[in-house]
Write an enzyme that holds these catalytic residues in place. Structure first.
Site, PDB file in Angstrom:
ATOM      1  N   GLU A 191    -100.737  39.725  20.981  1.00  9.20           N
ATOM      2  CA  GLU A 191    -100.112  38.417  20.718  1.00  9.20           C
ATOM      3  C   GLU A 191     -99.902  38.340  19.212  1.00  9.20           C
ATOM      4  O   GLU A 191    -100.861  38.400  18.440  1.00  9.20           O
ATOM      5  CB  GLU A 191    -101.011  37.291  21.223  1.00  9.20           C
ATOM      6  CG  GLU A 191    -100.291  35.966  21.381  1.00  9.20           C
ATOM      7  CD  GLU A 191    -100.290  35.147  20.103  1.00  9.20           C
ATOM      8  OE1 GLU A 191     -99.251  35.161  19.406  1.00  9.20           O
ATOM      9  OE2 GLU A 191    -101.307  34.528  19.803  1.00  9.20           O
ATOM     10  N   CYS A 243    -100.979  29.950  16.276  1.00 11.41           N
ATOM     11  CA  CYS A 243     -99.822  30.760  16.669  1.00 11.41           C
ATOM     12  C   CYS A 243     -98.700  29.872  17.183  1.00 11.41           C
ATOM     13  O   CYS A 243     -97.524  30.182  17.037  1.00 11.41           O
ATOM     14  CB  CYS A 243    -100.213  31.754  17.761  1.00 11.41           C
ATOM     15  SG  CYS A 243    -101.607  32.803  17.330  1.00 11.41           S
TER      16      CYS A 243
END
Length: 986
Positions: free
Chosen positions: A747, A781
């Site tokens: 990720e 994120c």
């Protein structure tokens, strides 16, 4: 008491019905169009939904073309179950040209006339003629100011000014009105003619139960001038009640303010209590206890409450106990219980019954008679624009009837209008029962306590998986526990993270230091600088134990260990929060969310593994048995980030362990302290020491060595794009000794955008933007870094956004009022300050911080930029900090194209009330997590599995149904059961 009063309750109730029948039996004072809308809404659910949505969005539609577009989208859809006659009428408005403009104008005027049923005017000057007319008809009033959500100090101060103006303006005018003994005489009190209700949250933009003391003090400081002005002009002031999250704040404000020397002897203060709350009787007792300490009475208005849907939805979202009754009969019965508490407290309490329910009103009247309370000391309150026959009936019986009268602009008043419309078309509402359903009069006067049904609320055990409930900081106990945990954590620092290989702790290594982000002189954690040799030993230890863990350790034992870990985190919840708050500078609710997510990962992945553990039968042919099963892959290297130091590390670790892999935990240097606590908890609940190797240190040393190691089977990485791409390149270039292809889960971040359409609810859009962009300093994120705003609302949005940012508190996480703190370390601080310096000409707003703050801690001023260049670094580069760029667009197609013009595809959202534009966004937006009319951060395990595509990463979404499969190898087993032509099945 109720059974004794029942005959008199029925007698008074029938009298109210009889008197009201002499008036026009209309529920609303309405014209033809408004009447049709309300009638259809109460008889057609689909039309009701669309009509209320349309009423809500209409004020933001400035052009007739916009009105026509929304009419088409809301009413003319083929699937909409809307009366044909209404579709035909709306069809005229959806046409273009002069006819369309005329129809759009007519619709707007009709909706405005509907709003005028419930809203007396935009200000006191406009409302006073109506107030005077009603006064002369025998109706008193209390005035409330409607408005938009308050998103800044500037807006809060504007509300304070409006309240002061309202107090002054009304007080001066009502002096000339004729005397009315019923309205002005309350027995021992001569009541003021002017009466104002104050919404406390409108006076402070940062109100929250987490920052309880700050909220109370800030609201008190804003209300004091209003109370002073009211005392000087003989005006009554009531503090309105709002959502349950603010209840104790408002009650504390009332208790403290009304006890101050300047105000304690003024008899014309009051507050509101909501009887749909399960806590209502206790709230009443609290207020009575306070009122008895004063020398003068306190007025208490009892209402059912206006936020029922909100409270139910919010409680279900958070897995909390629903704070309101879920049956109307329960609220009605509670209203009467609270009425008795209040009336028995006369003369310390003067009771006002805010209800249109004839049964509840009759009960209050009969109880007051029984207690020999003067008729003048009981007040009935009803909403402006509703139930006029009942108002007249109450007045004819000699009781004081006070109308609750909202004033304000139409746009800010829409939320109130929609709430009233929903309430008045509710299936269970008293007025609907009387005027629409034509229910039996006797049944309407029945004791509500006898109508309560049992066991209607679903059991929490009905769900297999349920998310961990966040802490409700409205609880004093929760706030005190966090305070104690923060004090204990300070004594525990610095936490030292040593490598642990095969269960053996390795000491004597050089240590790296991590300083508290908000206080750079203080070390909160040390991390040992693990060597390549230690990393090599860790791989060997993990690899040698793999077969034991995967084959001999029963899968359901692994599941049990993970569930025990979840419970351990629940037990240590406040301790874990406190450590994260200091180590990575998360405010309390953000740290709590981190703990909740870690627990959710454990429970959800344990559930997932239960489903995968049993071999699946595939095909059902006679003579042949086919089974599909899973097995772990080997050694999993977990390289975790610091921004979700518990949740992400925990989820990335327990998933491969459940799948039967052994794990090497490599925490981020900046969060080695909380990682150490996690490892210790795993050992405490019984994980074999050989199954988990703990390896703190520099990523570029041990991480780089392990990524290419031939005995590492899985790499589970969350972090920067550059590092992630290097890992992918290295992993897929196998060494000669490697006999497998590594599975990489990575990720890598995002450049996340939000679209604000021309019909967006700007209140919600601004609140969602500030939270998504600046909470936890933009170090998520999923954090918002780009906002694309339609040109028609760009200036207003940007102005309000900038004011909101400037009103946000920044500083140490231990101070509850602060919503923004310091970034993770000096390196991040200097990098972000450089970005700001390079783009300072584009700054639209910046939250000011002192040079001393920047020097003492890693503070970066949260900054909003305005930029027309979609290719600039502000628009294309992930900065991972509190920096936000705002762009302008003309069409929704253009906005979506700009949103997609990025290397990343992680999160994105839209604020729009156009069904067509929302659907277009659903289809075209290139994001892994797509959000509509809400912020774009705060994904919840199972409900919103997290992860993206393009250069945002590779692999299944965390917290989703596919995540565990990445750490498993599927195997098919086929057995021939036929022997010499014989098979058991045949």
């Amino acid at each position: 008491m109720q059974s004794k009063l029942e005959p008199r309750v029925r007698e008074l109730g029938n009298q109210l019905f009889e008197l009201s029948s002499k008036s026009s039996m209309s529920l609303f004072d309405k014209g033809f169009w408004s009447g049709k809308m309300m009638d259809w809404s109460m008889n057609n659910h689909d039309f009701k939904v669309q009509m209320f949505r349309f009423v809500d969005v209409l004020p933001s539609l400035k052009q007739s073309e916009q009105v026509s577009k929304h009419v088409k989208e809301y009413f003319l859809d083929d699937e909409a179950k809307i009366p044909t006659s209404m579709k035909a009428a709306m069809g005229v408005a959806s046409t273009g040209g002069i006819i369309g403009k005329m129809a759009s104008s007519t619709i707007r005027k009709n909706v405005e006339s509907m709003a005028e049923m419930f809203i007396a005017g935009k200000d006191s000057k406009e409302a006073l003629p109506s107030l005077e007319k009603h006064w002369k008809q025998g109706l008193a009033f209390t005035v409330d100011i409607l408005g938009e959500a308050v998103v800044s100090d500037e807006e809060a101060l504007d509300y304070q000014s409006r309240y002061l103006e309202l107090v002054t303006g009304i007080a001066d005018v009502v002096k000339a009105w004729p005397f009315n003994d019923v309205l002005e005489n309350a027995g021992n009190l001569k009541l003021p003619r002017a009466n104002v209700s104050v919404k406390c949250s409108s006076l402070y933009s940062e109100v929250s139960s987490y920052a309880f003391r700050d909220s109370v003090d800030a609201i008190k400081s804003r209300i004091r001038p209003i109370l002073e002005a009211a005392m000087q002009r003989n005006v009554c002031i009531n503090l309105d009640m709002e959502q349950v999250d603010y209840k104790d704040i408002i009650l504390t404000v009332a208790e403290e303010l009304f006890s101050e020397d300047e105000f304690k002897n003024y008899p014309y203060f009051g507050l509101v209590l909501q009887c749909y709350l399960k806590s209502a009787p206790q709230d009443c007792e609290r207020v009575v206890k306070f009122a008895k300490r004063r020398k003068v009475p306190l007025t208490v208005r009892l209402v059912k409450g206006a936020y029922w849907d909100f409270e139910v939805i919010r409680a279900k979202e958070n897995n909390w106990e629903i704070p309101v009754f879920t049956q109307k009969a329960q609220s009605d019965a509670c209203f009467e219980e609270c009425t008795e508490i209040m009336l028995r407290s006369f003369p310390h309490i003067y009771t006002a019954l805010g209800s249109h329910n004839v049964r509840n009103i009759a009960f209050g009247m009969s109880l007051a008679e029984e207690l020999k309370i003067p008729k003048q000391a009981l007040e009935i309150q009803m909403l402006f624009g509703m139930a006029d026959p009942f108002k007249k009936a109450v007045s004819d019986m000699g009781y004081r009837l006070r109308e609750y009268v909202p004033i304000g602009e139409m746009l800010p008043g829409m939320a109130y209008l929609v709430r009233r419309l929903l309430e008045n078309t509710s299936n269970e509402g008293f007025l609907r029962a009387k005027f629409v359903k034509k229910e039996d009069q006797g049944a309407l006067l029945d004791d509500p306590a006898k109508k309560v049904l049992l066991n209607l609320e679903p059991s929490k055990g009905d769900m297999i998986f349920k998310n961990e409930a966040p802490i409700d900081f409205a609880s004093l106990d929760a706030r005190e526990k966090l305070e104690k945990a923060l004090m204990a954590a300070k004594k525990r620092f610095p936490i030292v993270a040593h490598p642990i290989v095969g269960g053996k702790r390795i000491e004597g290594l050089s240590l790296g230091e991590h300083f508290a982000p908000t206080e750079q002189k203080r070390v909160v954690s040390n991390y040992a600088l693990s060597t390549v040799e230690i990393a090599e030993n860790a791989v060997e230890s993990a690899a040698s134990y793999f077969e034991t863990w995967n084959e001999k350790f029963p899968v359901f034992e692994r599941i049990k260990l993970v569930r025990n870990l979840a419970q351990k985190m629940r037990d240590k919840r406040f301790e874990l929060m406190a450590i994260m708050m200091d180590e990575v500078s998360k405010i309390g609710p953000e740290a709590d969310g981190d703990v909740c997510e870690a627990i959710d990962f454990c429970e959800f992945y344990a559930d997932s593994m239960e489903k995968l553990a049993t071999p699946q039968e595939r095909g059902f042919l006679p003579g042949e048995a086919n089974k599909y099963m899973y097995k772990g892959k080997g050694v999993a290297l977990v390289i975790a980030p610091w921004n979700f130091p518990l949740a992400i590390l925990c989820g990335m670790t327990v998933a491969p362990l459940l799948a039967g892999n052994t794990v090497i935990m490599k925490p981020a240097e900046q969060s080695s302290g909380i990682a150490t606590i996690l490892y210790e908890m795993m050992m405490d609940v019984g994980f074999p020491k050989e199954a988990i190797q703990f390896l703190p240190g520099k990523g570029e040393v041990v991480g780089a060595h392990l990524v290419g190691h031939p005995k590492v089977n899985i790499i589970n990485f969350t972090g920067s794009r550059d590092v992630g791409l290097k890992i992918l390149k290295s992993a897929y270039d196998p060494s000669p000794k490697q006999k497998h292809i590594k599975r990489v889960v990575a990720e890598l971040g995002g450049k996340n955008a939000l679209i604000v359409d021309d019909d967006a609810d700007l209140d919600e859009a601004i609140l969602g933007t500030v939270k998504s962009a600046f909470h936890f300093q933009g170090q998520k994120c999923s954090a918002l870094s780009r906002v694309l705003v339609h040109e028609s609302c760009y200036d207003k949005f940007l102005s309000r956004l900038c004011q909101s940012l400037k009103s946000t508190h920044i500083g140490d996480v231990s101070i509850r009022a602060n919503k923004i703190a310091a970034v993770i370390d000096r390196e991040a601080q200097q990098r972000l300050l450089s970005v700001i310096e390079r783009n300072k000409s584009k700054i639209a707003a910046q939250l000011e911080i002192s040079d001393e703050m920047i020097e003492a801690g890693c503070f970066v001023p949260p900054t909003v930029f305005a930029d027309e260049d979609f290719k600039s670094e502000l628009s294309q580069t992930e900065h991972f900090g509190p920096l936000l760029v705002v762009h302008k667009f003309k069409t929704i197609e253009e906005a979506i194209a700009d949103l997609n013009d990025s290397d990343y595809a992680l999160t994105g959202g839209i604020f729009s009330r156009s069904p067509r534009n929302i659907e277009l966004f659903r289809k075209k937006a290139e994001v892994g997590n797509l959000y509509i009319n809400r912020g774009i951060t705060g994904s919840i395990v199972s409900r919103q599995p997290f992860g993206g595509f393009k250069l945002s990463g590779v692999g299944a979404k965390a917290g989703g149904p596919d995540y565990l499969l990445q750490f498993l190898s599927g195997r098919t087993q086929t057995e021939n059961l036929m022997r010499r032509g014989f098979t058991p099945e045949l």
